[in-house]
Design an enzyme around this catalytic site. Structure first.
Site, PDB file in Angstrom:
ATOM      1  N   LYS A  22       1.037  -1.181  -0.017  1.00  0.00           N
ATOM      2  CA  LYS A  22       0.037  -0.082   0.107  1.00  0.00           C
ATOM      3  C   LYS A  22       1.016   1.299  -0.175  1.00  0.00           C
ATOM      4  CE  LYS A  22      -1.697   1.720   4.040  1.00  0.00           C
ATOM      5  NZ  LYS A  22      -1.322   2.932   4.309  1.00  0.00           N
ATOM      6  N   ASN A  23       1.896   1.259   0.990  1.00  0.00           N
ATOM      7  CA  ASN A  23       2.628   2.608   1.097  1.00  0.00           C
ATOM      8  C   ASN A  23       3.579   2.644   0.029  1.00  0.00           C
ATOM      9  OD1 ASN A  23       1.133   2.867   3.381  1.00  0.00           O
ATOM     10  ND2 ASN A  23       2.658   2.672   4.939  1.00  0.00           N
ATOM     11  N   ARG A  91      -4.817  10.766   4.283  1.00  0.00           N
ATOM     12  CA  ARG A  91      -3.798  11.745   4.661  1.00  0.00           C
ATOM     13  C   ARG A  91      -2.405  11.603   3.690  1.00  0.00           C
ATOM     14  NH1 ARG A  91       1.095  12.355   6.243  1.00  0.00           N
ATOM     15  NH2 ARG A  91       1.446  14.295   7.525  1.00  0.00           N
ATOM     16  N   CYS A 115      -5.385  12.842  12.907  1.00  0.00           N
ATOM     17  CA  CYS A 115      -5.081  11.430  12.425  1.00  0.00           C
ATOM     18  C   CYS A 115      -5.282  10.861  14.096  1.00  0.00           C
ATOM     19  CB  CYS A 115      -4.105  11.147  11.795  1.00  0.00           C
ATOM     20  SG  CYS A 115      -3.883   9.609  11.575  1.00  0.00           S
ATOM     21  N   ARG A 120      -0.105  14.798  12.782  1.00  0.00           N
ATOM     22  CA  ARG A 120       0.884  14.416  11.613  1.00  0.00           C
ATOM     23  C   ARG A 120       1.153  15.604  10.691  1.00  0.00           C
ATOM     24  NH1 ARG A 120      -1.130   8.872   9.453  1.00  0.00           N
ATOM     25  NH2 ARG A 120       1.007   8.951   8.334  1.00  0.00           N
ATOM     26  N   PRO A 121       2.166  16.423  11.099  1.00  0.00           N
ATOM     27  CA  PRO A 121       2.241  17.631  10.469  1.00  0.00           C
ATOM     28  C   PRO A 121       2.905  17.260   9.104  1.00  0.00           C
ATOM     29  CG  PRO A 121       4.038  17.320  12.204  1.00  0.00           C
ATOM     30  CD  PRO A 121       2.996  16.011  12.402  1.00  0.00           C
ATOM     31  N   ASP A 123       5.193  19.996   8.027  1.00  0.00           N
ATOM     32  CA  ASP A 123       6.109  21.166   7.880  1.00  0.00           C
ATOM     33  C   ASP A 123       7.652  20.753   7.044  1.00  0.00           C
ATOM     34  OD1 ASP A 123       6.448  19.335  10.336  1.00  0.00           O
ATOM     35  OD2 ASP A 123       8.200  20.566  10.711  1.00  0.00           O
ATOM     36  N   LEU A 124       7.886  19.406   7.295  1.00  0.00           N
ATOM     37  CA  LEU A 124       9.186  19.148   6.629  1.00  0.00           C
ATOM     38  C   LEU A 124       8.912  19.010   4.936  1.00  0.00           C
ATOM     39  CD1 LEU A 124      10.172  16.488   9.145  1.00  0.00           C
ATOM     40  CD2 LEU A 124      11.217  18.502   8.761  1.00  0.00           C
ATOM     41  N   ASP A 306       4.438   0.691  12.306  1.00  0.00           N
ATOM     42  CA  ASP A 306       3.293   0.108  11.597  1.00  0.00           C
ATOM     43  C   ASP A 306       3.341  -1.377  11.866  1.00  0.00           C
ATOM     44  OD1 ASP A 306       2.711   2.393  10.375  1.00  0.00           O
ATOM     45  OD2 ASP A 306       3.487   1.888   8.298  1.00  0.00           O
ATOM     46  N   ILE A 328       8.008   6.903  16.982  1.00  0.00           N
ATOM     47  CA  ILE A 328       7.632   7.558  15.791  1.00  0.00           C
ATOM     48  C   ILE A 328       6.386   8.410  15.936  1.00  0.00           C
ATOM     49  CG2 ILE A 328       7.261   7.357  13.195  1.00  0.00           C
ATOM     50  CD1 ILE A 328      10.033   6.282  14.065  1.00  0.00           C
ATOM     51  N   ARG A 398      -8.881  -0.225   4.277  1.00  0.00           N
ATOM     52  CA  ARG A 398      -7.878   0.965   4.106  1.00  0.00           C
ATOM     53  C   ARG A 398      -6.619   0.103   3.511  1.00  0.00           C
ATOM     54  NH1 ARG A 398      -6.755   5.634   7.426  1.00  0.00           N
ATOM     55  NH2 ARG A 398      -5.543   5.843   5.716  1.00  0.00           N
TER      56      ARG A 398
HETATM   57  N1  EPU Z   1       6.729  14.394  10.876  1.00  0.00           N
HETATM   58  C1  EPU Z   1       7.051  15.610  11.049  1.00  0.00           C
HETATM   59  N2  EPU Z   1       6.934  16.728   9.877  1.00  0.00           N
HETATM   60  C2  EPU Z   1       6.568  16.529   8.607  1.00  0.00           C
HETATM   61  C3  EPU Z   1       6.454  15.003   8.478  1.00  0.00           C
HETATM   62  C4  EPU Z   1       6.348  14.015   9.483  1.00  0.00           C
HETATM   63  O1  EPU Z   1       7.271  16.296  12.125  1.00  0.00           O
HETATM   64  O2  EPU Z   1       6.544  17.232   8.039  1.00  0.00           O
HETATM   65  C5  EPU Z   1       6.900  13.412  11.642  1.00  0.00           C
HETATM   66  C6  EPU Z   1       5.601  12.703  12.042  1.00  0.00           C
HETATM   67  O3  EPU Z   1       4.944  13.472  12.893  1.00  0.00           O
HETATM   68  C7  EPU Z   1       6.238  11.351  12.652  1.00  0.00           C
HETATM   69  C8  EPU Z   1       7.641  11.140  11.947  1.00  0.00           C
HETATM   70  O4  EPU Z   1       7.789  12.566  11.554  1.00  0.00           O
HETATM   71  O5  EPU Z   1       6.489  11.719  14.054  1.00  0.00           O
HETATM   72  C9  EPU Z   1       7.512  10.320  10.690  1.00  0.00           C
HETATM   73  O6  EPU Z   1       6.314  10.505   9.995  1.00  0.00           O
HETATM   74  P1  EPU Z   1       6.419  10.119   8.301  1.00  0.00           P
HETATM   75  O7  EPU Z   1       6.269  11.447   7.566  1.00  0.00           O
HETATM   76  O8  EPU Z   1       7.423   9.172   7.994  1.00  0.00           O
HETATM   77  O9  EPU Z   1       5.055   9.436   8.108  1.00  0.00           O
HETATM   78  P2  EPU Z   1       4.161   9.357   6.728  1.00  0.00           P
HETATM   79  O10 EPU Z   1       5.144   9.468   5.593  1.00  0.00           O
HETATM   80  O11 EPU Z   1       3.026  10.273   6.843  1.00  0.00           O
HETATM   81  C10 EPU Z   1       4.492   6.972   6.269  1.00  0.00           C
HETATM   82  C11 EPU Z   1       3.232   5.707   6.282  1.00  0.00           C
HETATM   83  C12 EPU Z   1       2.639   5.340   7.705  1.00  0.00           C
HETATM   84  C13 EPU Z   1       4.003   5.217   8.486  1.00  0.00           C
HETATM   85  C14 EPU Z   1       4.945   6.152   8.693  1.00  0.00           C
HETATM   86  C15 EPU Z   1       6.056   6.006   9.446  1.00  0.00           C
HETATM   87  C16 EPU Z   1       2.301   5.905   4.010  1.00  0.00           C
HETATM   88  C17 EPU Z   1       1.295   6.246   3.127  1.00  0.00           C
HETATM   89  N3  EPU Z   1       2.281   6.243   5.351  1.00  0.00           N
HETATM   90  O12 EPU Z   1       3.530   7.971   6.740  1.00  0.00           O
HETATM   91  O13 EPU Z   1       1.781   4.242   7.687  1.00  0.00           O
HETATM   92  O14 EPU Z   1       3.248   4.870   9.967  1.00  0.00           O
HETATM   93  O15 EPU Z   1       5.335   6.262   7.027  1.00  0.00           O
HETATM   94  O16 EPU Z   1       6.896   4.710   9.012  1.00  0.00           O
HETATM   95  O17 EPU Z   1       3.645   5.507   3.422  1.00  0.00           O
HETATM   96  C18 EPU Z   1       0.049   2.517   7.856  1.00  0.00           C
HETATM   97  O18 EPU Z   1       0.473   2.283   6.806  1.00  0.00           O
HETATM   98  O19 EPU Z   1      -0.747   2.402   8.639  1.00  0.00           O
HETATM   99  C19 EPU Z   1       0.841   4.161   8.201  1.00  0.00           C
HETATM  100  C20 EPU Z   1       0.233   4.937   9.073  1.00  0.00           C
END
Ligand code: EPU
Length: 419
Positions: A22-23, A91, A115, A120-121, A123-124, A306, A328, A398
């Site tokens: 999925k991801n 998201r 969420c 789930r910011p 900003d990055l 996850d 995380i 999902r």
């Molecule tokens: N974060 C920030 N700022 C940002 C982005 C992220 O502070 O701009 C923080 C998040 O709050 C978190 C950490 O950085 O504490 C890591 O978040 P990440 O951005 O890596 O998460 P994501 O890319 O939004 C993906 C997966 C998630 C998985 C996370 C961590 C997808 C679609 N989603 O989310 O998958 O938990 O990486 O590995 O790829 C799931 O499949 O159930 C799921 C939630």
């Protein structure tokens, strides 16, 4: 709303096939927006999240055809606005911003909502777009990014909880069509990021270093259509291996990639299970008494967040005291209250769960709160005495393709009860 009903205590055996990730599929489907030419993506899992992504692409102007796991997408002409109604359900919709910015040099995408797994910011992601020369505005609940031209730059995407997976994807997708070279420091190393980079390179992009902490993208003028097979879903793989551990006589997952689940198989080995790996199959067997574990979630190649909820279910019935620390998403413990309703003994201290293993769980009606928490409740239900009914099954749909059918194939007594 559908429910999943499980009569617990049936031993699992046999084998199932793992679906595409999925991801990986979500950003790769979004990346097809980067070219006018048609792309064919295979092994796209049939999930509500991948279907939402295809709806978003259609809204943006793409022509989409889906025949079982194969999706053909042609985005000859697209627009760059994705409103709230279209993106609010998922998201991961944010990962259309990078390709829209790359191709159209502008994007207006509604801000993703809150969420249940925590804040789930983004900003990055925005920091990365700004580094490439884009102006970023957040107004009326929308994120607007625009740049007359994108220029390669050095950007560090490491945040306080480590690297960002979709942020790395997003910046990489914008940078492939920028002028000059972009260096992403503090990049996420997840296999899904590598799969996306491989796809972009097949489209004619020049991306190096995916899978390491530094990704280098040399911008090109345009990308072309291509074909791609999505990698196996490592979280589905891990979830089935834990199912095998929690109540298996010995189960095998096929079409998996063992290298992507080393943290999970190592955890199962430490708990005392026997794990065997051959080509693209992984088997897990009971091996006498299982042992408690101390584990922390980390960015890849560490133990995945996850898989934290599923591990919590397993350790709830493993004698002794286990400790899980979630690094995380520190609040990702919605499954704990529900597991306790089944008799689990878990104390939460901040981002740490202290689990006192119990002899048995008892079936109960429980409520799914998010995708992985739901999987944990199903796993607990497989082990529990009596009947467990997991409601709000749409969370499972999902991210797990035919979870109930695959568990039935392994011998579980599990049925979907239509509302
Ligand atoms: N974060 C920030 N700022 C940002 C982005 C992220 O502070 O701009 C923080 C998040 O709050 C978190 C950490 O950085 O504490 C890591 O978040 P990440 O951005 O890596 O998460 P994501 O890319 O939004 C993906 C997966 C998630 C998985 C996370 C961590 C997808 C679609 N989603 O989310 O998958 O938990 O990486 O590995 O790829 C799931 O499949 O159930 C799921 C939630």
């Amino acid at each position: 709303m559908d429910k999943i009903r499980i009569h617990g205590g049936r031993p699992l055996s046999g084998s199932i096939k793992i679906s595409g990730s999925k991801n990986s599929a979500l950003p790769i489907l979004a990346a097809t927006l980067l070219t006018k030419e048609p792309c064919t993506i295979r092994r796209v899992p049939d999930l509500s999240d991948t279907n939402y992504m295809l709806q978003i692409l259609k809204h943006l102007g793409a022509e989409v055809e889906r025949a079982s796991g194969t999706v053909n997408i042609a985005s000859a002409r697209i627009e760059s606005i994705a409103p709230y109604d279209v993106v609010r359900k998922m998201r991961a919709s944010v990962c259309v911003i990078g390709p829209l910015l790359g191709r159209c040099k502008e994007a207006t995408v509604s801000m993703p909502g809150g969420c249940v797994i925590g804040d789930r910011p983004i900003d990055l992601h925005l920091r990365g777009f700004e580094a490439l020369g884009a102006a970023v505005r957040v107004e009326g609940g929308n994120i607007k990014v625009f740049a007359p031209k994108l220029t390669g730059a050095v950007v560090n995407l490491r945040g306080k909880f480590g690297p960002t997976v979709l942020g790395t994807d997003n910046v990489m997708m914008a940078a492939v069509l920028a002028d000059g070279t972009t260096v992403i420091e503090g990049a996420a190393q997840e296999p899904e990021v590598v799969d996306l980079a491989n796809f972009l390179n097949k489209m004619g992009a020049k991306v190096e270093g995916a899978g390491t902490r530094r990704i280098i993208v040399e911008g090109v003028k345009e990308l072309h259509g291509t074909e791609h097979d999505i990698i196996p879903d490592r979280i589905e793989t891990g979830t089935f291996l834990v199912a095998g551990a929690i109540c298996g006589k010995g189960i095998t997952v096929k079409r998996a990639d063992a290298a992507h689940v080393t943290a999970v198989t190592n955890a199962l080995l430490s708990c005392g299970y026997r794990v065997e790996t051959k080509a693209d199959t992984i088997s897990v067997f009971p091996n006498g008494t299982s042992k408690p574990l101390e584990i922390s979630t980390e960015p890849y190649p560490g133990f995945p967040t996850d898989m934290q909820a599923q591990m919590c279910a397993l350790l709830s019935t493993t004698k002794g005291i286990s400790v899980i620390t979630e690094n995380i998403f520190p609040q990702r413990y919605m499954h704990v209250a529900e597991l306790k309703r089944m008799g689990a003994q878990v104390d939460l201290e901040g981002s740490t769960a202290v689990i006192q293993g119990v002899d048995h769980l008892l079936g109960a009606p429980v409520m799914a709160s998010d995708l992985r928490a739901s999987a944990a409740l199903v796993l607990a239900g497989l082990k529990a005495e009596g009947v467990t009914e997991v409601s709000r099954v749409y969370h499972i749909d999902r991210g797990y393709e035919h979870l109930d059918e695959k568990l039935s194939e392994l011998g579980a007594e599990i049925e979907r009860v239509k509302a």
